[in-house]
Design a protein around this motif. Sequence first.
Motif, PDB file in Angstrom:
ATOM      1  N   LEU A 200     -34.937  70.253  49.444  1.00  0.00           N
ATOM      2  CA  LEU A 200     -36.134  71.024  49.766  1.00  0.00           C
ATOM      3  C   LEU A 200     -36.770  71.647  48.525  1.00  0.00           C
ATOM      4  O   LEU A 200     -37.986  71.832  48.465  1.00  0.00           O
ATOM      5  N   LEU A 201     -35.958  71.966  47.538  1.00  0.00           N
ATOM      6  CA  LEU A 201     -36.487  72.582  46.316  1.00  0.00           C
ATOM      7  C   LEU A 201     -36.851  71.558  45.244  1.00  0.00           C
ATOM      8  O   LEU A 201     -37.393  71.924  44.204  1.00  0.00           O
ATOM      9  N   ARG A 202     -36.569  70.290  45.507  1.00  0.00           N
ATOM     10  CA  ARG A 202     -36.886  69.255  44.522  1.00  0.00           C
ATOM     11  C   ARG A 202     -38.373  69.191  44.188  1.00  0.00           C
ATOM     12  O   ARG A 202     -38.735  69.024  43.010  1.00  0.00           O
TER      13      ARG A 202
ATOM     14  N   GLY B  52     -32.979  73.785  42.256  1.00  0.00           N
ATOM     15  CA  GLY B  52     -32.213  73.430  43.444  1.00  0.00           C
ATOM     16  C   GLY B  52     -30.728  73.651  43.266  1.00  0.00           C
ATOM     17  O   GLY B  52     -30.019  74.031  44.206  1.00  0.00           O
ATOM     18  N   ASP B  53     -30.214  73.419  42.058  1.00  0.00           N
ATOM     19  CA  ASP B  53     -28.789  73.640  41.781  1.00  0.00           C
ATOM     20  C   ASP B  53     -28.443  75.127  41.826  1.00  0.00           C
ATOM     21  O   ASP B  53     -27.396  75.514  42.362  1.00  0.00           O
ATOM     22  N   TRP B  54     -29.308  75.953  41.260  1.00  0.00           N
ATOM     23  CA  TRP B  54     -29.049  77.402  41.277  1.00  0.00           C
ATOM     24  C   TRP B  54     -29.041  77.919  42.707  1.00  0.00           C
ATOM     25  O   TRP B  54     -28.190  78.739  43.077  1.00  0.00           O
ATOM     26  N   ALA B  55     -29.972  77.458  43.515  1.00  0.00           N
ATOM     27  CA  ALA B  55     -30.062  77.953  44.888  1.00  0.00           C
ATOM     28  C   ALA B  55     -28.899  77.461  45.744  1.00  0.00           C
ATOM     29  O   ALA B  55     -28.380  78.198  46.589  1.00  0.00           O
ATOM     30  N   ALA B  56     -28.485  76.219  45.529  1.00  0.00           N
ATOM     31  CA  ALA B  56     -27.426  75.632  46.363  1.00  0.00           C
ATOM     32  C   ALA B  56     -26.032  75.880  45.822  1.00  0.00           C
ATOM     33  O   ALA B  56     -25.043  75.608  46.505  1.00  0.00           O
ATOM     34  N   GLY B  57     -25.931  76.407  44.597  1.00  0.00           N
ATOM     35  CA  GLY B  57     -24.614  76.628  44.015  1.00  0.00           C
ATOM     36  C   GLY B  57     -23.916  75.328  43.670  1.00  0.00           C
ATOM     37  O   GLY B  57     -22.737  75.132  43.983  1.00  0.00           O
ATOM     38  N   THR B  58     -24.659  74.427  43.011  1.00  0.00           N
ATOM     39  CA  THR B  58     -24.107  73.118  42.680  1.00  0.00           C
ATOM     40  C   THR B  58     -24.284  72.824  41.192  1.00  0.00           C
ATOM     41  O   THR B  58     -25.026  73.502  40.487  1.00  0.00           O
ATOM     42  N   VAL B  59     -23.591  71.795  40.745  1.00  0.00           N
ATOM     43  CA  VAL B  59     -23.708  71.341  39.361  1.00  0.00           C
ATOM     44  C   VAL B  59     -23.543  69.823  39.376  1.00  0.00           C
ATOM     45  O   VAL B  59     -22.856  69.273  40.242  1.00  0.00           O
ATOM     46  N   VAL B  60     -24.194  69.134  38.444  1.00  0.00           N
ATOM     47  CA  VAL B  60     -24.137  67.672  38.377  1.00  0.00           C
ATOM     48  C   VAL B  60     -23.240  67.273  37.217  1.00  0.00           C
ATOM     49  O   VAL B  60     -23.463  67.679  36.072  1.00  0.00           O
ATOM     50  N   ILE B  61     -22.218  66.484  37.523  1.00  0.00           N
ATOM     51  CA  ILE B  61     -21.214  66.110  36.520  1.00  0.00           C
ATOM     52  C   ILE B  61     -21.113  64.599  36.400  1.00  0.00           C
ATOM     53  O   ILE B  61     -21.577  63.853  37.253  1.00  0.00           O
ATOM     54  N   GLN B  62     -20.467  64.166  35.324  1.00  0.00           N
ATOM     55  CA  GLN B  62     -20.106  62.766  35.188  1.00  0.00           C
ATOM     56  C   GLN B  62     -18.807  62.530  35.938  1.00  0.00           C
ATOM     57  O   GLN B  62     -17.919  63.375  35.941  1.00  0.00           O
TER      58      GLN B  62
END
Length: 262
Positions: free
Chosen positions: A129-131, A154-164
């Motif tokens: 939704l924040l994209r 979107g990561d800050w709001a959802a509490g996520t992080v993108v990793i390898q």
Amino acid sequence: MRFFNRIILQTPESVELEFTLAGIGNRAFALLIDYTCLGGFLIAFLVVWLFVSKQVLDLVVQITGSANGVDLWLTAITILGGFVIYVGYFVFFESLWRGQTPGKRYTKIRVIRDDGRPIGLAQATLRALLRPFDDTLFLGVFLIALGRQEKRLGDWAAGTVVIQEEQTIAAATFPISPAAEALAAQLPEIADLSHLLPDDFAVIRDYLQRRGAMSSKAQSEVNLQLARQVKEIILLEKVPSNTTPDLFLEAVYLAYQQQSTK
């Protein structure tokens, strides 16, 4: 020189995991692939919907003699349908593939929660939704490039992080009991190890490596909770009798490692 940042996350079991962040290049390439796939879905939707809309509009004109504002409703539905497909694409794949879309799977990156756990429907929906806000004026690009954790809005709001994704599996630096080896040989037949992600394996590995430094009470609490969660992940109905949590985790560790090297 390090081309990718590292991040340390702490799981609910108080185990620290270190991951390599995906990097803006991998994320941009993954997004390009996803937008290409998404464009195909949107074009297919528009072709089908425009054909349906024309039939509906012609039918209304034949019956009433005028459009009566139906054309505006059809246009609104077109816009709404496009937005649903735009958001639904990311929500569907990230929920189904535990943090991956076709683009992320191709580039071998994944979205996880800040505690190292796989994301769920709520996190995937909030990110999607924040994209549009992240894509506006390249806001997401600036946030990723300037932040140490490489998070977009979107990561800050959802509490996520993108990793390898982890590409290699570290060898065990702890003893594996003969009983665990015997159980490891049985696990592929009574459980589904394919549901175990590299991140889940890393939690098991780190616990087994660090358990010797834990107090007896802390070790009992962590291994019991971790064993229960792993049992649910691999869809194991019943743990064999006389199997301690540590023995079970050793067996899962060994079975997963053997399966990954085949």
